[in-house]
Design an enzyme around this catalytic site. Structure first.
Site, PDB file in Angstrom:
ATOM      1  N   THR B  65       0.724  -1.186   0.026  1.00  0.00           N
ATOM      2  CA  THR B  65       0.108   0.058  -0.019  1.00  0.00           C
ATOM      3  C   THR B  65       1.031   1.215  -0.032  1.00  0.00           C
ATOM      4  O   THR B  65       1.647   1.330   0.729  1.00  0.00           O
ATOM      5  CB  THR B  65      -1.012  -0.187   1.110  1.00  0.00           C
ATOM      6  OG1 THR B  65      -1.882  -1.001   1.037  1.00  0.00           O
ATOM      7  CG2 THR B  65      -1.790   1.453   1.360  1.00  0.00           C
ATOM      8  N   SER B  89       1.701  -6.198  12.578  1.00  0.00           N
ATOM      9  CA  SER B  89       1.522  -5.052  12.828  1.00  0.00           C
ATOM     10  C   SER B  89       2.490  -4.067  12.234  1.00  0.00           C
ATOM     11  O   SER B  89       3.459  -3.624  12.805  1.00  0.00           O
ATOM     12  CB  SER B  89       1.284  -4.776  14.373  1.00  0.00           C
ATOM     13  OG  SER B  89       1.195  -3.472  14.485  1.00  0.00           O
ATOM     14  N   ILE B  90       2.327  -4.249  10.608  1.00  0.00           N
ATOM     15  CA  ILE B  90       3.434  -3.512  10.056  1.00  0.00           C
ATOM     16  C   ILE B  90       3.159  -1.850  10.215  1.00  0.00           C
ATOM     17  O   ILE B  90       4.179  -1.046  10.380  1.00  0.00           O
ATOM     18  CB  ILE B  90       3.518  -3.665   8.703  1.00  0.00           C
ATOM     19  CG1 ILE B  90       3.714  -5.446   8.649  1.00  0.00           C
ATOM     20  CG2 ILE B  90       4.693  -3.033   7.938  1.00  0.00           C
ATOM     21  CD1 ILE B  90       4.744  -6.034   9.175  1.00  0.00           C
ATOM     22  N   CYS B 149      -7.019  -1.596   6.757  1.00  0.00           N
ATOM     23  CA  CYS B 149      -5.925  -1.851   7.338  1.00  0.00           C
ATOM     24  C   CYS B 149      -6.059  -1.954   8.944  1.00  0.00           C
ATOM     25  O   CYS B 149      -6.715  -1.014   9.344  1.00  0.00           O
ATOM     26  CB  CYS B 149      -4.573  -0.770   7.168  1.00  0.00           C
ATOM     27  SG  CYS B 149      -3.361  -1.078   8.130  1.00  0.00           S
ATOM     28  N   VAL B 210     -11.241 -11.085   2.001  1.00  0.00           N
ATOM     29  CA  VAL B 210     -11.059 -10.248   3.128  1.00  0.00           C
ATOM     30  C   VAL B 210      -9.532  -9.851   3.390  1.00  0.00           C
ATOM     31  O   VAL B 210      -8.709 -10.700   3.006  1.00  0.00           O
ATOM     32  CB  VAL B 210     -11.887 -10.547   4.187  1.00  0.00           C
ATOM     33  CG1 VAL B 210     -13.209 -10.373   3.799  1.00  0.00           C
ATOM     34  CG2 VAL B 210     -11.403 -11.821   4.774  1.00  0.00           C
ATOM     35  N   ASN B 211      -9.438  -8.561   4.132  1.00  0.00           N
ATOM     36  CA  ASN B 211      -8.015  -8.265   4.659  1.00  0.00           C
ATOM     37  C   ASN B 211      -8.027  -9.240   5.875  1.00  0.00           C
ATOM     38  O   ASN B 211      -8.761 -10.147   6.165  1.00  0.00           O
ATOM     39  CB  ASN B 211      -8.033  -6.906   5.030  1.00  0.00           C
ATOM     40  CG  ASN B 211      -6.587  -6.180   5.031  1.00  0.00           C
ATOM     41  OD1 ASN B 211      -5.720  -6.821   5.721  1.00  0.00           O
ATOM     42  ND2 ASN B 211      -6.540  -5.217   4.386  1.00  0.00           N
ATOM     43  N   GLY B 236      -3.175 -16.389   7.285  1.00  0.00           N
ATOM     44  CA  GLY B 236      -2.841 -17.690   7.432  1.00  0.00           C
ATOM     45  C   GLY B 236      -3.838 -18.668   7.465  1.00  0.00           C
ATOM     46  O   GLY B 236      -5.066 -18.197   7.604  1.00  0.00           O
ATOM     47  N   GLY B 284      -1.348 -14.463   0.216  1.00  0.00           N
ATOM     48  CA  GLY B 284      -0.781 -13.461   0.971  1.00  0.00           C
ATOM     49  C   GLY B 284       0.376 -14.039   1.712  1.00  0.00           C
ATOM     50  O   GLY B 284       1.813 -14.303   1.527  1.00  0.00           O
TER      51      GLY B 284
END
Lengths: 302, 346
Positions: B65, B89-90, B149, B210-211, B236, B284
């Site tokens: 992003t 938690s980037i 996010c 979904v995210n 995951g 992902g």
């Protein structure tokens, strides 16, 4: 770092490959540790001391993410690479690893990160804490191959935690390097921390010195402080929880020192910038795991 | 396409030819060669993996992003492994719009894969600014708006989980680009279907469902949180059944394509999402585990379809989830594809 070393680092940043490795040897190493030898096709470069690999443990492994592991030995055998690893089966990942038997296969990403800048001139002072000895045994080997001796400082809480001490002694003796031992409880060697010991003998070593260290972050913090205080450059191998190990997930940041923040973006070492961290954080996987101690903010390192 | 080093190492040269199944997917004006995309934030800007992954075989690459200003990301610790999953938690670490245009965009044009740029903003206005800057840039096939996010204090999943806000924002973005416009949704909402409908109303070409799910992990022995912020985004295999349900719900609610995402680790997982109605899928976390994972998902998917004689992915799509209106219609005489594929009892 020399211009040549920077160039080599840049080329190495994208030189890792995913290969299938075969377990050649897997045995007890004493003090609850294991030694693992993996044979890899030599499609990827031979790792430098301090670099690491990602081991992709497959089902029925209870863990999802690959396991980063620093390389403890590397040898070329024909068109194959033999990489040695020293670890303790203490978590679910390492316990799965411990179940691998000779002949088993495991996928490996190798080699990752940046290693110790061993080419820097001066007496190499290798400082190991506990199982942090692994990459430094490799470093001592690499130095010996280029005809250089080192001063090897090995410390642990007690003598039981001086992992693979006899093997280390044999190897260092052969190279003509000196081994200095310290235990917190005095059960072997100097009674005190390995940095207390270094502080005592440093003046008697051939100057100038350059430190390469690996161990718990509390020890590396002491290494950084000592290096700064004595004007001795220090390179430390950091640990971090990682997901990918290759720079894409951004999961393993380490806080930069104010001087490193100020210098950020000026090095231009050729590595794709998105693999590196940003002004505030360095990525342990692509910029490390070996850092110049002065580049990290030790107040904020956990 | 120029040959890249490392492609010879690609696994499974004996698998069925991808060309034997029609895998083409249309997302508004964007045509994908196949339905397997790499999820935003898990594949960098594509070039990081170019030496080990044959990018030309992927359906597309969705970038990390990008936001108007660079973001340093959250302090450590950013990753925690959990049973069959991981929390991250980037915090949208990225180089910002200016450097994205200058450094990333030229490389993205050379990837040899369809590129979808992921855009993130704290306000509709910020998203519009990004779209004004990038909407016409050559080399970008589409835009995925990150409305979901879980790891930022402003402009995160909670802020965007309001159907009217989504609809208005998309109505504002729609005229700014002729490329595919995709909305990535959070699963932590009352109704993914309502959000998907709002996106459709706003002119989105597709939604991603979904995210990551908001999750938490504490270290009892050291009496502390494992992540820097209290919570992170869970991804995951642990979330696959949850994501599959959200994906089905969204696909049943809208006529635009739904891109399924959440815990896809194999070709079979991808076929499940497409079976419940997804037009395409995103891979992902698997890319962290196996950099070539997305390509392997595609190969496995094709092998499964070939084995069962399915020549077009479209024929499989939705086979496990008739839309509510179709569910009432008389069954075709030969039965549904799912019925035909079901193994007969002896």
């Amino acid at each position: 770092m020399s211009a040549l070393a920077l160039q080599e680092n840049a080329a190495r940043a994208l030189a890792w490959r995913q290969v299938t490795a075969r377990v050649a040897r897997h045995q007890d190493y004493g003090a609850g540790h294991r030694w693992l030898d993996l044979v890899l096709p030599a499609v990827a470069p031979r790792p430098l001391a301090g670099q690491f690999v990602q081991l992709l443990l497959e089902a029925p492994s209870p863990v999802l993410l690959p396991r980063p592991m620093s390389v403890a030995a590397a040898a070329t055998r024909g068109d194959r690479l033999v990489l040695g690893f020293l670890y303790a089966p203490v978590g679910s990942g390492t316990r799965t690893l411990a179940a691998l038997e000779p002949g088993d296969h495991v996928e490996v990403l190798s080699p990752l990160g940046r290693g110790y800048p061993l080419e820097i001139k001066g007496t190499p002072v290798l400082v190991a804490g506990g199982r942090g000895v692994a990459p430094l045994l490799f470093a001592a080997d690499a130095l010996a191959r280029s005809g250089r001796r080192c001063e090897f400082f090995f410390g642990a809480r007690d003598r039981g935690r001086l992992v693979g001490l006899e093997e280390a002694r044999r190897r260092l003796d052969r190279m003509g390097s000196r081994l200095h031992l310290a235990t917190d409880d005095g059960s072997r060697g100097f009674h005190g921390t390995v940095m207390d010991l270094l502080d005592r003998v440093a003046l008697r070593l051939p100057q100038p010195l350059v430190i390469h260290a690996c161990g718990p972050h509390s020890m590396l913090k002491a290494v950084a402080r000592w290096g700064t205080g004595h004007g001795v450059p220090a390179y430390v191998a950091m640990e971090s929880i990682m997901a990918c190990g290759t720079g894409v997930c951004r999961g393993c940041p380490l806080p930069r020192s104010s001087q490193a923040r100020a210098a950020y973006g000026r090095s231009g070492d050729g590595v794709p910038p998105s693999l590196l961290g940003n002004r505030d954080y360095a990525m342990c996987c692509t910029e490390g795991p070996v850092f110049a101690a002065e580049d990290l903010d030790w107040e904020r390192v956990e | 396409m120029t040959k890249r080093p490392g492609l010879a190492e690609r696994s499974d040269p004996t698998g069925p030819r991808i060309g034997s199944v029609d895998l083409m997917v249309r997302i508004g004006p964007l045509t994908l060669l196949n339905p397997v995309l790499t999820a935003s934030g898990t594949f960098g800007y594509g070039d990081e993996y170019a030496h080990v992954v044959d990018l030309g075989t992927l359906g597309g690459v969705i970038t990390k992003t990008v936001t108007v200003k660079p973001r340093p990301g959250n302090p450590p610790t950013r990753i925690a492994e959990t049973p069959a999953g991981m929390l991250n938690s980037i915090g949208l670490e990225n180089v910002g719009l200016e450097r994205f245009r200058r450094e990333k965009l030229p490389k993205l044009r050379e990837l040899g894969a369809a590129v979808v740029a992921s855009l993130g903003g704290e306000t509709p206005r910020e998203l519009a600014r990004l779209m004004e800057a990038l909407g016409d840039e050559p080399g970008i096939g589409g835009f995925e708006i990150n409305f979901s996010c879980p790891n930022v204090s402003k402009g995160g999943a909670r802020y965007w989980a309001v159907p009217r806000r989504l609809e208005r924002t998309l109505l504002m973005l729609r005229p700014l680009t002729r490329r595919a416009l995709i909305a990535k949704l959070s699963p932590d909402v009352t109704s993914v279907a309502d959000l998907a409908k709002a996106c459709e109303q706003g002119g989105a070409d597709a939604v991603t469902a979904v995210n990551t799910f908001v999750g938490m992990s504490v270290d009892l022995d050291h009496v502390r949180n494992r992540l820097n912020r209290s919570t992170g985004g869970l991804s995951g295999p642990a979330i696959k059944p949850l994501a599959l349900a959200r994906c089905w719900e969204a696909a049943a609610a809208v006529a635009i394509p739904v891109i399924g995402s959440g815990g896809i680790m194999s070709g079979r997982d991808a076929l499940e999402f497409i079976g419940v109605g997804a037009a395409a899928v995103q891979v992902g976390t698997l890319s962290f585990v196996r950099p070539r994972g997305a390509g392997e998902v595609l190969d496995e998917m094709v092998a499964w379809l070939v084995e069962r004689g399915v020549r077009r992915l479209d024929d499989w799509r939705g086979s496990l989830a008739p839309r509510p209106d179709e569910a009432c219609a008389p069954r075709p005489s030969r039965g549904t594809l799912a019925e035909r594929l079901r193994p007969r009892r002896r």
